[in-house]
Design a protein around this motif. Structure first.
Motif, mmCIF file in Angstrom:
data_model
loop_
_atom_site.group_PDB
_atom_site.id
_atom_site.type_symbol
_atom_site.label_atom_id
_atom_site.label_comp_id
_atom_site.label_asym_id
_atom_site.label_seq_id
_atom_site.Cartn_x
_atom_site.Cartn_y
_atom_site.Cartn_z
ATOM 1 N N UNK A 156 0.832 -1.209 0.000
ATOM 2 C CA UNK A 156 0.000 0.000 0.000
ATOM 3 C C UNK A 156 0.866 1.259 0.000
ATOM 4 N N UNK A 157 1.927 1.278 0.777
ATOM 5 C CA UNK A 157 2.780 2.464 0.898
ATOM 6 C C UNK A 157 3.556 2.770 -0.378
ATOM 7 N N UNK A 158 3.639 1.827 -1.270
ATOM 8 C CA UNK A 158 4.332 2.062 -2.537
ATOM 9 C C UNK A 158 3.536 2.979 -3.462
ATOM 10 N N UNK A 159 2.206 2.984 -3.343
ATOM 11 C CA UNK A 159 1.363 3.753 -4.247
ATOM 12 C C UNK A 159 1.675 5.241 -4.296
ATOM 13 N N UNK A 160 1.642 5.944 -3.153
ATOM 14 C CA UNK A 160 1.958 7.373 -3.190
ATOM 15 C C UNK A 160 3.380 7.667 -3.674
ATOM 16 N N UNK A 161 4.312 6.771 -3.403
ATOM 17 C CA UNK A 161 5.676 6.960 -3.897
ATOM 18 C C UNK A 161 5.716 6.796 -5.419
ATOM 19 N N UNK A 162 4.956 5.845 -5.942
ATOM 20 C CA UNK A 162 4.865 5.696 -7.394
ATOM 21 C C UNK A 162 4.265 6.939 -8.041
ATOM 22 N N UNK A 163 3.326 7.579 -7.344
ATOM 23 C CA UNK A 163 2.720 8.803 -7.880
ATOM 24 C C UNK A 163 3.747 9.932 -7.927
ATOM 25 N N UNK A 164 4.430 10.204 -6.824
ATOM 26 C CA UNK A 164 5.386 11.318 -6.816
ATOM 27 C C UNK A 164 6.541 11.067 -7.779
#
Length: 147
Positions: A39-47
């Motif tokens: 789950x925590x990978x998602x926002x990092x993939x966005x930025x």
């Protein structure tokens, strides 16, 4: 508030992620530790502009939730998660931890960058807003698992 881009934050996040093991239990919420790492990978993939998950601007979310993303106030427990970042299937702990650490490392290489693409939901964000939002999300979930 701490920003992902602050000196020392990278080491702190790495230490906390490394402190996790597959037996950690959540202090709240429904995700297990491997699902949380995914789950925590998602926002990092966005930025990092790897994936926008086909998220669309939402005036209601932007108006009422955007400022909480990077304010100094901690998020409350059991906040709802958008469906694209939910996982009902099991995940491999070591694989997901490695992927998350790799994304944290990659974002750290951009710490001196000053311009960023708009967020797919929240629109234009400053470097400070992006940095606070990334740290706040990771911190929220690491606290969820007691690290």
């Amino acid at each position: 508030m701490t920003s992902f881009f602050d000196k020392g934050t990278f080491e702190e996040l790495n230490r906390r992620i490394d402190a996790l093991n597959k037996n950690h239990k959540p202090q709240w919420g429904k995700m297990d530790v491997a699902q949380m790492l995914w789950h925590c990978q998602g926002p990092l993939n966005i930025i990092l502009n790897h994936n926008d998950y086909n998220l669309k601007p939402n005036w209601l979310v932007k108006t009422f939730f955007k400022k909480t993303m990077y304010s100094d106030k901690l998020w409350r427990k059991n906040l709802p998660t958008i469906s694209v970042f939910k996982s009902s299937e099991s995940k491999d702990f070591e694989n997901e931890r490695r992927k998350l650490l790799d994304l944290v490392q990659e974002l750290n290489t951009h710490k001196d960058r000053n311009t960023w693409q708009p967020h797919p939901v929240f629109g234009k964000l400053t470097k400070a807003q992006w940095g606070k939002m990334q740290y706040k999300h990771l911190d929220h979930h690491l606290r969820q698992f007691g690290v």
